[in-house]
Design an enzyme around this catalytic site. Structure first.
Site, mmCIF file in Angstrom:
data_model
loop_
_atom_site.group_PDB
_atom_site.id
_atom_site.type_symbol
_atom_site.label_atom_id
_atom_site.label_comp_id
_atom_site.label_asym_id
_atom_site.label_seq_id
_atom_site.Cartn_x
_atom_site.Cartn_y
_atom_site.Cartn_z
ATOM 1 N N HIS A 157 0.849 -1.212 0.000
ATOM 2 C CA HIS A 157 0.000 0.000 0.000
ATOM 3 C C HIS A 157 0.877 1.252 0.000
ATOM 4 O O HIS A 157 1.553 1.556 0.985
ATOM 5 C CB HIS A 157 -0.925 0.022 1.222
ATOM 6 C CG HIS A 157 -1.939 1.123 1.155
ATOM 7 N ND1 HIS A 157 -3.287 0.890 1.037
ATOM 8 C CD2 HIS A 157 -1.791 2.472 1.148
ATOM 9 C CE1 HIS A 157 -3.933 2.048 0.969
ATOM 10 N NE2 HIS A 157 -3.041 3.026 1.043
ATOM 11 N N HIS A 174 1.457 5.427 -2.107
ATOM 12 C CA HIS A 174 0.942 6.488 -3.001
ATOM 13 C C HIS A 174 2.134 7.111 -3.717
ATOM 14 O O HIS A 174 2.707 8.097 -3.246
ATOM 15 C CB HIS A 174 0.171 7.540 -2.204
ATOM 16 C CG HIS A 174 -1.091 7.007 -1.617
ATOM 17 N ND1 HIS A 174 -2.318 7.124 -2.245
ATOM 18 C CD2 HIS A 174 -1.305 6.292 -0.487
ATOM 19 C CE1 HIS A 174 -3.239 6.513 -1.508
ATOM 20 N NE2 HIS A 174 -2.650 6.002 -0.434
ATOM 21 N N GLN A 219 -9.623 9.333 -5.351
ATOM 22 C CA GLN A 219 -9.351 9.937 -4.033
ATOM 23 C C GLN A 219 -10.524 10.779 -3.498
ATOM 24 O O GLN A 219 -10.790 10.802 -2.301
ATOM 25 C CB GLN A 219 -8.094 10.810 -4.147
ATOM 26 C CG GLN A 219 -7.786 11.714 -2.981
ATOM 27 C CD GLN A 219 -7.136 10.988 -1.814
ATOM 28 O OE1 GLN A 219 -5.983 10.620 -1.872
ATOM 29 N NE2 GLN A 219 -7.905 10.797 -0.746
ATOM 30 N N HIS A 242 -9.367 1.748 -0.015
ATOM 31 C CA HIS A 242 -9.239 2.442 1.255
ATOM 32 C C HIS A 242 -10.620 2.289 1.895
ATOM 33 O O HIS A 242 -11.618 2.702 1.308
ATOM 34 C CB HIS A 242 -8.953 3.916 1.032
ATOM 35 C CG HIS A 242 -7.557 4.223 0.602
ATOM 36 N ND1 HIS A 242 -7.030 3.808 -0.585
ATOM 37 C CD2 HIS A 242 -6.577 4.927 1.240
ATOM 38 C CE1 HIS A 242 -5.775 4.234 -0.665
ATOM 39 N NE2 HIS A 242 -5.476 4.910 0.411
ATOM 40 N N GLU A 249 -11.385 4.276 6.775
ATOM 41 C CA GLU A 249 -10.204 4.931 7.353
ATOM 42 C C GLU A 249 -10.686 6.113 8.182
ATOM 43 O O GLU A 249 -10.576 7.274 7.780
ATOM 44 C CB GLU A 249 -9.215 5.387 6.263
ATOM 45 C CG GLU A 249 -7.900 5.875 6.877
ATOM 46 C CD GLU A 249 -6.908 6.423 5.859
ATOM 47 O OE1 GLU A 249 -7.240 6.457 4.654
ATOM 48 O OE2 GLU A 249 -5.818 6.846 6.270
ATOM 49 N N ASP A 271 2.235 3.204 2.973
ATOM 50 C CA ASP A 271 1.272 4.251 2.630
ATOM 51 C C ASP A 271 1.927 5.535 2.119
ATOM 52 O O ASP A 271 1.665 5.959 1.001
ATOM 53 C CB ASP A 271 0.350 4.540 3.824
ATOM 54 C CG ASP A 271 -0.986 5.153 3.419
ATOM 55 O OD1 ASP A 271 -1.230 5.312 2.213
ATOM 56 O OD2 ASP A 271 -1.791 5.470 4.317
HETATM 57 FE FE FE2 Z 1 -3.488 5.137 1.291
#
Ligand code: FE2
Length: 423
Positions: free
Chosen positions: A57, A59, A152, A210, A213, A309
């Protein structure tokens, strides 16, 4: 003749005194006392030799952008998302490619062999998608990069997100992502899970959302994700990332939920560094930790892999591609302190995450790809304790990164002159 022979290795399962022979990019033998000639021989001298670290995971479209265009002053997830929106407006394909390639170099030096990166699809120009598709191709000889189409701003909340997410998949992005807890309502979140899972089922793709969260004990999107996984026959192909709300949920409800998740063979990806940093921000004291229920999920038979992440981006100023640091944080926050639990934390950044990503030929057996890391530590627990130096990083039987062993020179009289922290 072999390309590489590693002598006197200790394996993560505790086997000692093993040699590993590599030829034509694969492991051709793994047993004691191999004497064949090799282009290069490394004496591991009893140190740990592992398959590479796997980050399930990340970005990569945001990494190494810290401070551009400004800092996240509150440190919250929501200011991070707002700041990322500002950066998306101004960043170019070239800039993302340059930062991502720089990160891949760091990741390889730290022994990472594969990364699953989310890439934002809420952008009519699909700047990040273009960039990371280019990066995936550029790095393929030394790093496996798997991309997740990640809306996102919410696939329903953002007007063009659905169309752009589908465009990204058409362009070759590998996995379907989502963010149901960021949709406007719980029912919109559920609807987003349903529609995105249907897209994955139609295309034969994996899913990684995701999911939940937040610190909201009433968030129910992982339940929807598990339900859709079963309804569409996607068992074993769907991952829930973060799942931090499970930390705060009612215990009775969780006992029912985990059973549903296990039936769905859901994969679980906590991100310990980011979860402990971002969750519990609305609490005074006691302050929640926000990491999902790692031990309970593992004990129910679910595959759990830790992700990193973020590294130097709108959400997190720190990070250095060290999956042992990720494992150490997951271990501490999850209070996974028995010897068996600590060894399992090493699996959570290696074999478990490889399984989640569906990597083929990963592992330490004859016929597996000769992708290896030699660590300055005698075993997995010591590797985590020391955040051990990656002495050699090997890809398809070739050394692609080397770091000198960490030693200290001592000047106190009567003490040994040099100190190896791993002994
Ligand atoms: Fe993430």
């Amino acid at each position: 003749m072999l390309d590489l022979l590693i002598k006197h290795a200790t394996l993560p399962d505790g086997t000692t005194g093993t040699d590993i022979a590599c030829a034509n990019g694969t492991i051709t033998a793994i047993e004691p006392g191999i004497t064949a000639e090799a282009a290069r021989t490394i004496d591991a001298t009893g140190r740990l030799v592992s398959p590479p670290f796997i980050d399930p995971h990340f970005h990569m479209d945001a990494t190494l952008s810290l401070g551009r265009p400004r800092m996240n002053e509150s440190g919250t997830l929501l200011e991070g998302i707002a700041l990322w929106g500002e950066l998306k407006e101004i960043q170019t394909v070239e800039e993302i490619v340059e930062r991502a390639l720089a990160y891949c170099d760091i990741a390889v030096s730290m022994g990472i062999g594969a990364i699953r990166s989310h890439v934002d699809t809420c952008d009519d120009r699909l700047t990040g998608v273009q960039a990371l598709l280019e990066v995936r191709e550029k790095v393929k000889d030394y790093l496996d990069l798997q991309l997740v189409a990640f809306p996102q701003d919410g696939v329903l909340r953002d007007k063009t997100a659905m169309e752009n997410t589908i465009r990204a998949l058409d362009m070759g992005v590998d996995v379907v992502g989502g963010i149901p807890h960021f949709e406007r309502t719980m029912s919109d979140g559920t609807e987003s899970v349903r529609r995105l899972c249907e897209i994955a089922a139609e295309r034969g793709l994996m899913v990684d959302m995701h999911c939940d969260e937040s610190d909201d004990p009433h968030s129910r999107h992982v339940e929807a994700l598990a339900y859709e996984t079963q309804r569409l026959g996607l068992q074993g192909r769907v991952a829930g990332s973060h799942l931090t709300s499970m930390h705060s949920m009612d215990n009775y409800y969780v006992s029912k939920l985990i059973a549903l998740m296990a039936e769905s063979e859901l994969r679980v990806i906590p991100n310990p560094l980011i979860n402990i940093m971002l969750q519990g921000r609305h609490d005074t004291y006691p302050k929640r930790r926000g990491q999902t229920r790692v031990r309970e999920l593992r004990d129910a038979g679910l595959t759990v892999g830790f992700g990193s992440d973020c590294v130097k981006d709108p959400w997190y100023s720190l990070g250095c591609a060290d999956m042992l640091d990720v494992a150490a944080m997951g271990l501490h926050v999850g209070q996974l302190s028995s010897r068996a639990d600590m060894r399992w934390c090493f699996d959570a950044v290696t074999v478990n995450s490889a399984e989640i990503m569906g990597l083929e030929g990963y592992g330490l057996a004859k016929g597996c790809k000769a992708n290896l890391v030699v660590l300055q530590a005698p075993d997995p627990i010591e590797a985590i304790r020391l955040r051990a130096t990656r002495l050699f990083v090997i890809r398809r039987g070739k050394v692609i990164a080397e770091t000198p062993a960490s030693t200290a020179r001592l000047a106190m009289s009567g003490r040994p002159e040099t100190l190896d922290p791993s002994t």
